[in-house]
Design a protein around this motif. Structure first.
Motif, short mmCIF file in Angstrom:
data_model
loop_
_atom_site.label_atom_id
_atom_site.label_comp_id
_atom_site.label_asym_id
_atom_site.label_seq_id
_atom_site.Cartn_x
_atom_site.Cartn_y
_atom_site.Cartn_z
N ILE A 1 1.64 14.66 5.85
CA ILE A 1 2.38 13.41 5.83
C ILE A 1 3.84 13.75 5.59
CG2 ILE A 1 2.72 11.21 4.64
CD1 ILE A 1 -0.24 11.26 3.90
N LEU A 2 4.70 13.25 6.45
CA LEU A 2 6.13 13.56 6.39
C LEU A 2 6.38 15.07 6.41
CD1 LEU A 2 7.23 10.96 3.69
CD2 LEU A 2 7.46 10.75 6.18
N GLY A 3 5.49 15.79 7.05
CA GLY A 3 5.65 17.23 7.20
C GLY A 3 5.20 18.06 6.01
N VAL A 4 4.60 17.44 5.01
CA VAL A 4 4.12 18.20 3.85
C VAL A 4 2.61 18.04 3.71
CG1 VAL A 4 6.29 18.06 2.58
CG2 VAL A 4 4.55 16.33 2.20
N THR A 5 1.99 19.03 3.12
CA THR A 5 0.56 19.00 2.85
C THR A 5 0.35 19.02 1.33
OG1 THR A 5 0.45 21.41 2.97
CG2 THR A 5 -0.05 20.19 5.00
N PRO A 6 -0.78 18.52 0.87
CA PRO A 6 -1.01 18.54 -0.58
C PRO A 6 -1.25 19.96 -1.08
CG PRO A 6 -3.00 17.84 0.55
CD PRO A 6 -1.91 17.95 1.60
N VAL B 1 -0.10 17.15 -13.43
CA VAL B 1 0.08 17.59 -12.04
C VAL B 1 1.44 17.16 -11.51
CG1 VAL B 1 -0.72 17.20 -9.66
CG2 VAL B 1 -2.35 17.86 -11.42
N VAL B 2 1.87 15.95 -11.81
CA VAL B 2 3.19 15.48 -11.36
C VAL B 2 4.29 16.37 -11.94
CG1 VAL B 2 4.87 13.59 -11.53
CG2 VAL B 2 2.49 13.09 -10.96
N PRO C 1 7.96 14.21 -1.59
CA PRO C 1 6.73 13.87 -0.84
C PRO C 1 5.54 14.75 -1.22
CG PRO C 1 8.59 14.02 0.65
CD PRO C 1 9.06 14.50 -0.68
N GLN C 2 5.76 16.04 -1.42
CA GLN C 2 4.64 16.91 -1.77
C GLN C 2 4.10 16.59 -3.16
OE1 GLN C 2 5.19 21.15 -1.41
NE2 GLN C 2 2.99 21.41 -1.17
N THR C 3 4.96 16.26 -4.09
CA THR C 3 4.51 15.88 -5.43
C THR C 3 3.68 14.60 -5.39
OG1 THR C 3 6.39 16.97 -6.48
CG2 THR C 3 5.28 15.25 -7.75
N ILE C 4 4.14 13.62 -4.63
CA ILE C 4 3.39 12.36 -4.51
C ILE C 4 2.05 12.60 -3.83
CG2 ILE C 4 3.38 10.10 -3.37
CD1 ILE C 4 6.47 10.09 -3.83
N TYR C 5 2.05 13.37 -2.75
CA TYR C 5 0.81 13.65 -2.02
C TYR C 5 -0.17 14.43 -2.90
CZ TYR C 5 -1.76 14.43 2.41
OH TYR C 5 -2.67 14.43 3.41
N THR C 6 0.33 15.42 -3.59
CA THR C 6 -0.51 16.24 -4.47
C THR C 6 -1.06 15.39 -5.61
OG1 THR C 6 0.72 18.24 -3.91
CG2 THR C 6 -0.54 18.29 -5.95
N ALA C 7 -0.20 14.59 -6.23
CA ALA C 7 -0.63 13.75 -7.36
C ALA C 7 -1.68 12.74 -6.93
CB ALA C 7 0.57 13.04 -7.98
N SER C 8 -1.59 12.25 -5.71
CA SER C 8 -2.56 11.26 -5.24
C SER C 8 -3.96 11.85 -5.12
CB SER C 8 -2.13 10.67 -3.90
OG SER C 8 -2.22 11.63 -2.87
#
Length: 169
Positions: A27-32, A103-104, A137-144
């Protein structure tokens, strides 16, 4: 012995998913960064020693996958596993908000550290561009994904502990 096999299986499954499935889920070029979630979760659940060992080997696999400098992710993983395991020894393991918050924080620190080491190698200095396009974006994706993965690891850990005690759940 079962715990060692579970650790190896988690690292290998994560490696397989990060190389095959997750690039298609960007998403937006980043992966979790599921490896980071696993390291943080394992450190919280098992303590600093096992967290550091798990982090080291997970980081070593990441080094083989994407590492520009062999040992950098292993070092980060080792330190992350140790630091997440140290203060949470007496932490109530069923509380899922704390792993999310950790994690955040760890993801931001981890991404910033990668940025600083990347500056040393590539010379790219535009921090705000990196922060907005990659770190956030990666922090949000990972945290989700942190709560579902922590929940899964919590269940696996509980079953292994029950097996070690001789209790069948």
């Amino acid at each position: 012995m079962v715990r060692v096999f579970a650790m190896i299986a988690l690292v290998l499954i994560n490696f397989i998913l990060q190389t095959t499935l997750f690039p298609h889920l960007s998403i937006l070029g980043v992966t979790p960064d599921t490896a980071l979630i696993l390291i943080v979760s394992y450190g919280i659940l098992r303590g600093e020693i096992e967290g550091a060992i798990f982090g080291f080997f997970t980081g070593l696999v990441q080094d083989m996958l994407v590492g520009m400098i062999i040992g950098l992710f292993a070092l980060f993983g080792f330190l992350t596993g140790y630091m997440c395991g140290k203060p949470f020894k007496d932490f109530f393991k069923d509380n899922y908000f704390l792993p999310f918050a950790v994690v955040v924080i760890v993801s931001l620190v981890y991404q910033f550290t990668l940025y600083v080491t990347t500056i040393l190698i590539t010379g790219q200095i535009d921090f705000w561009h990196y922060f907005i396009t990659i770190m956030l974006p990666q922090t949000i994706y990972t945290a989700s994904l942190s709560i579902p993965l922590y929940s899964l690891l919590h269940v696996i850990n509980a079953k292994i502990e029950a097996r070690n005690r001789g209790v069948i759940e």
